[in-house]
Each structure stands twice: as structure tokens, then as C-alpha cells.
Design a protein around this motif. Structure first.
Motif, PDB file in Angstrom:
ATOM      1  N   TYR A 141       0.840  -1.191   0.000  1.00 56.01           N
ATOM      2  CA  TYR A 141       0.000   0.000   0.000  1.00 56.01           C
ATOM      3  C   TYR A 141       0.880   1.249   0.000  1.00 56.01           C
ATOM      4  O   TYR A 141       2.060   1.204   0.335  1.00 56.01           O
ATOM      5  CB  TYR A 141      -0.944  -0.002   1.219  1.00 56.01           C
ATOM      6  N   TRP A 142       0.284   2.361  -0.390  1.00 55.43           N
ATOM      7  CA  TRP A 142       0.987   3.636  -0.443  1.00 55.43           C
ATOM      8  C   TRP A 142       0.888   4.297   0.924  1.00 55.43           C
ATOM      9  O   TRP A 142      -0.194   4.582   1.414  1.00 55.43           O
ATOM     10  CB  TRP A 142       0.387   4.523  -1.524  1.00 55.43           C
ATOM     11  N   ASP A 143       2.037   4.503   1.561  1.00 54.83           N
ATOM     12  CA  ASP A 143       2.096   5.161   2.867  1.00 54.83           C
ATOM     13  C   ASP A 143       2.237   6.663   2.624  1.00 54.83           C
ATOM     14  O   ASP A 143       3.291   7.140   2.192  1.00 54.83           O
ATOM     15  CB  ASP A 143       3.283   4.618   3.670  1.00 54.83           C
ATOM     16  N   ARG A 144       1.189   7.421   2.917  1.00 52.24           N
ATOM     17  CA  ARG A 144       1.188   8.862   2.650  1.00 52.24           C
ATOM     18  C   ARG A 144       2.172   9.608   3.541  1.00 52.24           C
ATOM     19  O   ARG A 144       2.755  10.604   3.123  1.00 52.24           O
ATOM     20  CB  ARG A 144      -0.215   9.433   2.862  1.00 52.24           C
ATOM     21  N   GLU A 145       2.348   9.130   4.778  1.00 48.01           N
ATOM     22  CA  GLU A 145       3.267   9.817   5.700  1.00 48.01           C
ATOM     23  C   GLU A 145       4.713   9.710   5.223  1.00 48.01           C
ATOM     24  O   GLU A 145       5.475  10.668   5.285  1.00 48.01           O
ATOM     25  CB  GLU A 145       3.127   9.241   7.104  1.00 48.01           C
ATOM     26  N   LYS A 146       5.101   8.531   4.748  1.00 50.57           N
ATOM     27  CA  LYS A 146       6.474   8.312   4.277  1.00 50.57           C
ATOM     28  C   LYS A 146       6.624   8.614   2.790  1.00 50.57           C
ATOM     29  O   LYS A 146       7.739   8.605   2.271  1.00 50.57           O
ATOM     30  CB  LYS A 146       6.893   6.865   4.551  1.00 50.57           C
ATOM     31  N   ASN A 147       5.492   8.807   2.113  1.00 55.12           N
ATOM     32  CA  ASN A 147       5.480   9.071   0.689  1.00 55.12           C
ATOM     33  C   ASN A 147       6.195   7.966  -0.108  1.00 55.12           C
ATOM     34  O   ASN A 147       6.999   8.235  -0.995  1.00 55.12           O
ATOM     35  CB  ASN A 147       6.080  10.451   0.390  1.00 55.12           C
ATOM     36  N   SER A 148       5.892   6.707   0.265  1.00 52.64           N
ATOM     37  CA  SER A 148       6.498   5.561  -0.421  1.00 52.64           C
ATOM     38  C   SER A 148       5.597   4.339  -0.227  1.00 52.64           C
ATOM     39  O   SER A 148       4.687   4.331   0.595  1.00 52.64           O
ATOM     40  CB  SER A 148       7.896   5.279   0.123  1.00 52.64           C
ATOM     41  N   ASP A 151       5.005  -2.506   2.821  1.00 52.03           N
ATOM     42  CA  ASP A 151       4.445  -3.862   2.862  1.00 52.03           C
ATOM     43  C   ASP A 151       3.378  -3.945   3.930  1.00 52.03           C
ATOM     44  O   ASP A 151       3.545  -3.433   5.045  1.00 52.03           O
ATOM     45  CB  ASP A 151       5.534  -4.893   3.150  1.00 52.03           C
ATOM     46  N   GLY A 152       2.290  -4.622   3.602  1.00 55.30           N
ATOM     47  CA  GLY A 152       1.224  -4.889   4.562  1.00 55.30           C
ATOM     48  C   GLY A 152       1.394  -6.284   5.140  1.00 55.30           C
ATOM     49  O   GLY A 152       2.498  -6.831   5.204  1.00 55.30           O
ATOM     50  N   HIS A 153       0.278  -6.880   5.503  1.00 53.80           N
ATOM     51  CA  HIS A 153       0.269  -8.220   6.084  1.00 53.80           C
ATOM     52  C   HIS A 153       0.610  -9.277   5.026  1.00 53.80           C
ATOM     53  O   HIS A 153       0.221  -9.142   3.866  1.00 53.80           O
ATOM     54  CB  HIS A 153      -1.111  -8.501   6.679  1.00 53.80           C
ATOM     55  N   THR A 154       1.318 -10.323   5.424  1.00 56.81           N
ATOM     56  CA  THR A 154       1.652 -11.424   4.518  1.00 56.81           C
ATOM     57  C   THR A 154       0.777 -12.627   4.836  1.00 56.81           C
ATOM     58  O   THR A 154       0.695 -13.056   5.988  1.00 56.81           O
ATOM     59  CB  THR A 154       3.139 -11.819   4.638  1.00 56.81           C
ATOM     60  N   ASN A 155       0.121 -13.163   3.814  1.00 59.94           N
ATOM     61  CA  ASN A 155      -0.656 -14.399   3.938  1.00 59.94           C
ATOM     62  C   ASN A 155       0.141 -15.529   3.298  1.00 59.94           C
ATOM     63  O   ASN A 155       0.770 -15.337   2.252  1.00 59.94           O
ATOM     64  CB  ASN A 155      -1.998 -14.273   3.215  1.00 59.94           C
ATOM     65  N   PHE A 156       0.103 -16.684   3.919  1.00 63.45           N
ATOM     66  CA  PHE A 156       0.767 -17.871   3.378  1.00 63.45           C
ATOM     67  C   PHE A 156      -0.290 -18.899   3.010  1.00 63.45           C
ATOM     68  O   PHE A 156      -1.220 -19.150   3.775  1.00 63.45           O
ATOM     69  CB  PHE A 156       1.736 -18.476   4.403  1.00 63.45           C
ATOM     70  N   PHE A 157      -0.146 -19.486   1.836  1.00 62.08           N
ATOM     71  CA  PHE A 157      -1.038 -20.534   1.368  1.00 62.08           C
ATOM     72  C   PHE A 157      -0.207 -21.754   0.999  1.00 62.08           C
ATOM     73  O   PHE A 157       0.895 -21.621   0.465  1.00 62.08           O
ATOM     74  CB  PHE A 157      -1.810 -20.084   0.118  1.00 62.08           C
ATOM     75  N   THR A 158      -0.752 -22.941   1.271  1.00 60.88           N
ATOM     76  CA  THR A 158      -0.136 -24.170   0.785  1.00 60.88           C
ATOM     77  C   THR A 158      -0.784 -24.497  -0.544  1.00 60.88           C
ATOM     78  O   THR A 158      -2.009 -24.595  -0.642  1.00 60.88           O
ATOM     79  CB  THR A 158      -0.352 -25.331   1.769  1.00 60.88           C
ATOM     80  N   VAL A 159       0.032 -24.623  -1.574  1.00 65.53           N
ATOM     81  CA  VAL A 159      -0.458 -24.909  -2.923  1.00 65.53           C
ATOM     82  C   VAL A 159      -0.239 -26.392  -3.199  1.00 65.53           C
ATOM     83  O   VAL A 159       0.867 -26.911  -3.017  1.00 65.53           O
ATOM     84  CB  VAL A 159       0.285 -24.046  -3.970  1.00 65.53           C
ATOM     85  N   TRP A 160      -1.295 -27.057  -3.626  1.00 65.72           N
ATOM     86  CA  TRP A 160      -1.241 -28.475  -3.987  1.00 65.72           C
ATOM     87  C   TRP A 160      -1.433 -28.597  -5.490  1.00 65.72           C
ATOM     88  O   TRP A 160      -2.369 -28.035  -6.051  1.00 65.72           O
ATOM     89  CB  TRP A 160      -2.342 -29.260  -3.276  1.00 65.72           C
TER      90      TRP A 160
END
Length: 172
Positions: free
Chosen positions: A37-44, A47-56
């Protein structure tokens, strides 16, 4: 049947594990999907939350995924989402999100790849069967108007066999 189809874009988090089973090849790996996402305070970007999935993956997809994927590579996975919950003795409930993959591929927005088609198994040639001669006239087909080849009513057609016509069989 109602299924939850998803398309996730992320990075390969674990080396694919390949197994030969009685039902055919199977492979699994984990994918990490991080929201940005765009952080307006840092102007850059941040990274947000990371989700992990198991792929079969199964069958030929399993073979190709195991041969093609390495940890850290950007991939796109499409498949059926399955969320499972387990209760383990003495531990809090455990939940996992699995994707039964239909397709897996490298994310070409973030790099290049070289595609190589897997060779198909050789088909055995047909036994000594002669090629049909297509230029000759085919055998005459039976008439479809309810008469036999000699012009007499066909024994298997409608009223001659004692059957009802479709419009007579309708109940209102």
C-alpha cells in the motif's frame, strides 16, 4: 458445485516437495502473498500483512511445478481455496488455507522466463489397419421416413409397432 476459485500473486516461499502416489504425481509448496500500500506519511510504498497458502498440484502440473519453481520466484496461482480447521490436543485450534491448483505460472510482470513444452509420451502406431478409401461411395443408409428399403412400412416405426406418437403421449 459451488467452489471458491482464487487467483493469488506472490512469491514461492518453500521448495516444492514432489511425491509419486498411487493416484499419480503430487507436489506442494507454500506461497507468500504480501499486500502493498501507499504510505502517505512516508510518501512511499510499504508492505502490509503477509498471507501464506499451501499450494497443492497434481498430475502433470505437479511434475512441471517441481521442475520449474524455486524459492523466491514470483508466481501466479489459480485454483480452489480450501480452509481447514483442526483441533490438536493441548494446543489452540489450528487453521490452514490450501489452494488446489488448476494452473501455476511465473509472474512475467516481475521478470522473464523460458518456456519449454514437456514431451508427450510416444503413441504406438496402429496395428496393420489399412487406411479407409474415402473416395468410394458409402453404403446406402436406411431410410428415415418410416419405410423399409422395399417401400413397405417399417416394423419399428411409430404406429406400425403399436407405439404412441409423441404428441399423443403428452398429458395435459
Amino acid at each position: 458445485m459451488n467452489e471458491t476459485m482464487v487467483c493469488v500473486v506472490g512469491n514461492v516461499a518453500t521448495r516444492p516437495v514432489y511425491r509419486e502416489t498411487v493416484s499419480g504425481p503430487s507436489a506442494r509448496f507454500r506461497i507468500a502473498v504480501t499486500a502493498r500500500y501507499w504510505d502517505r506519511e512516508k510518501n512511499s510504498w510499504a508492505d502490509g500483512h503477509t498471507n501464506f497458502f499451501t499450494v497443492w498440484a497434481n498430475r502433470q502440473l505437479a511434475t512441471n511445478a517441481a521442475a520449474s519453481l524455486s524459492v523466491g520466484e514470483p508466481v501466479i496461482v489459480q485454483g480452489r481455496l480450501k480452509v481447514r480447521t483442526e483441533t490438536r490436543e493441548g494446543q489452540p485450534d489450528w487453521m490452514s488455507a490450501d489452494i488446489d491448483a488448476v494452473t501455476v505460472g511465473h509472474d512475467l510482470a516481475r521478470g522473464t522466463t523460458a518456456f519449454r513444452r514437456t514431451p508427450r509420451p510416444e503413441l504406438t502406431p496402429p496395428s496393420d489397419r489399412a487406411e479407409p478409401v474415402w473416395e468410394t461411395d458409402p453404403a446406402p443408409s436406411p431410410p428415415t421416413d418410416g419405410t423399409a428399403a422395399d417401400g413397405a412400412p417399417d416394423a419399428g416405426s411409430g404406429e406400425a409397432a403399436g407405439e404412441l406418437r409423441p404428441e399423443a403421449a403428452m398429458v395435459t
